[in-house]
Design a protein around this motif. Structure first.
Motif, PDB file in Angstrom:
ATOM      1  N   SER A  49      -5.871  13.558 -10.608  1.00 48.87           N
ATOM      2  CA  SER A  49      -5.958  14.754 -11.450  1.00 48.87           C
ATOM      3  C   SER A  49      -6.892  14.586 -12.636  1.00 48.87           C
ATOM      4  N   PRO A  54     -13.572  16.766  -9.929  1.00 52.72           N
ATOM      5  CA  PRO A  54     -13.275  17.689  -8.826  1.00 52.72           C
ATOM      6  C   PRO A  54     -14.538  18.302  -8.240  1.00 52.72           C
ATOM      7  N   TYR A  56     -15.942  21.565  -5.518  1.00 51.39           N
ATOM      8  CA  TYR A  56     -15.596  22.864  -4.957  1.00 51.39           C
ATOM      9  C   TYR A  56     -16.513  23.171  -3.782  1.00 51.39           C
ATOM     10  N   GLN A 143     -18.072  25.322  -9.543  1.00 53.89           N
ATOM     11  CA  GLN A 143     -17.496  26.255  -8.586  1.00 53.89           C
ATOM     12  C   GLN A 143     -18.253  27.575  -8.521  1.00 53.89           C
ATOM     13  N   PRO A 179     -15.169  29.825  -5.132  1.00 51.33           N
ATOM     14  CA  PRO A 179     -13.895  29.179  -4.762  1.00 51.33           C
ATOM     15  C   PRO A 179     -12.920  29.171  -5.934  1.00 51.33           C
ATOM     16  N   ILE A 180     -11.663  29.408  -5.623  1.00 47.48           N
ATOM     17  CA  ILE A 180     -10.623  29.435  -6.652  1.00 47.48           C
ATOM     18  C   ILE A 180     -10.086  28.031  -6.915  1.00 47.48           C
ATOM     19  N   SER A 181      -9.884  27.290  -5.869  1.00 49.64           N
ATOM     20  CA  SER A 181      -9.308  25.943  -6.006  1.00 49.64           C
ATOM     21  C   SER A 181     -10.317  24.894  -5.540  1.00 49.64           C
ATOM     22  N   LYS A 182     -10.124  23.687  -5.993  1.00 49.59           N
ATOM     23  CA  LYS A 182     -11.033  22.601  -5.640  1.00 49.59           C
ATOM     24  C   LYS A 182     -10.783  22.142  -4.211  1.00 49.59           C
ATOM     25  N   SER A 183     -11.828  21.626  -3.603  1.00 47.70           N
ATOM     26  CA  SER A 183     -11.710  21.098  -2.247  1.00 47.70           C
ATOM     27  C   SER A 183     -11.520  19.588  -2.224  1.00 47.70           C
ATOM     28  N   SER A 186      -7.686  15.962  -3.049  1.00 45.98           N
ATOM     29  CA  SER A 186      -6.400  16.590  -2.799  1.00 45.98           C
ATOM     30  C   SER A 186      -5.318  15.800  -3.542  1.00 45.98           C
ATOM     31  N   ASN A 187      -4.798  16.369  -4.611  1.00 41.60           N
ATOM     32  CA  ASN A 187      -3.789  15.661  -5.406  1.00 41.60           C
ATOM     33  C   ASN A 187      -2.534  15.367  -4.588  1.00 41.60           C
TER      34      ASN A 187
END
Length: 257
Positions: A49, A54, A56, A143, A179-183, A186-187
């Protein structure tokens, strides 16, 4: 049994670690194993995290037909779809070239990147093996910019494909969205992997410690090491009986009536 055979058998028994003992070691430390698994998961989640940059991903979808479409009423035959599907790897190769990336930079106003840098960010994937639909993916740290680059690559790709593959038309089926979330990373996946690693490391530790522990703790251990039967066992006399008021202490025995 010959003495040599007995000695070999004894050595084999000493070298073999009973699976039941390993199971008992693990079962006796199950709480610690869970604790180390949770610790590993927390550490991996925190690292994923806060310490990993990160990335995207944005996706644009292209449709390619190897028969020039005259109007929107034209029918797409099964034969045409099959022929187009076989050419999808060719379309992908055309897109992932320095020539195409130079056009993206010069014609679409994508600044701050070299053709090599754009190529490292762009990938392609066939959406369906039986059609001419395939995806253009762009992955990066910004992003908002990845969606812009994906749409720029898609715009250039339509003319690049038509230019090099005769009788082919290409069109943008679906434009890229921010994109809304990161690719990556993956946490959740990293936390699971961290938990597994934490538990596995502690299991290895307690098993190795058990293997290196040569002390005789049980009658079975004595019998295996000495290759002799156990005649008797001296019981543990450290007994504390509060009901009758008797206690054996370190410095001596006292009694109360």
């Amino acid at each position: 049994m010959q003495p040599e055979d007995m000695e070999n058998e004894l050595q084999e028994e000493e070298g073999a670690f009973d699976l039941l003992e390993i199971f008992e070691l693990i079962r006796g430390k199950i709480i610690w194993i869970v604790a180390f698994a949770m610790l590993g998961a927390v550490l991996a989640y925190g690292y994923s995290s806060f310490l990993i940059t990160p990335k995207y991903s944005a996706k644009a979808v292209l449709y390619v037909n190897n028969e020039k479409t005259i109007s929107s009423q034209s029918q797409i035959t099964t034969t045409a779809l099959s022929a187009t599907a076989r050419l999808v790897p060719t379309y992908q190769a055309i897109i992932r070239t320095k020539t195409a990336m130079r056009r993206v930079i010069n014609e679409q106003g994508i600044e701050g990147y070299s053709p090599e840098q754009l190529l490292s960010m762009v990938s392609t994937k066939a959406s369906d093996e039986e059609t001419g639909v395939f995806e253009i993916w762009v992955t990066g740290e910004d992003q908002y910019y990845v969606a812009e680059i994906a749409n720029a690559v898609a715009a250039v790709s339509t003319s690049e494909i038509s230019k090099y593959v005769e009788g082919t038309t290409a069109s943008i089926f679906d434009s890229a969205r921010i994109p809304i979330s990161k690719s990556y990373p993956s946490n959740r996946r990293n936390a699971i992997v961290g938990g597994i690693i934490g538990a596995a490391l502690y299991v290895v530790f307690i098993v190795l410690r058990g293997l290196m522990d040569l002390r005789i703790k049980r009658a079975e251990d004595f019998s295996r090491v000495m290759n002799a039967p156990v005649i008797g066992v001296i019981p543990n006399m450290a007994i504390h009986n509060e009901g009758h008021g008797y206690a054996l202490r370190k410095n001596g025995a006292t009694g109360e009536n």
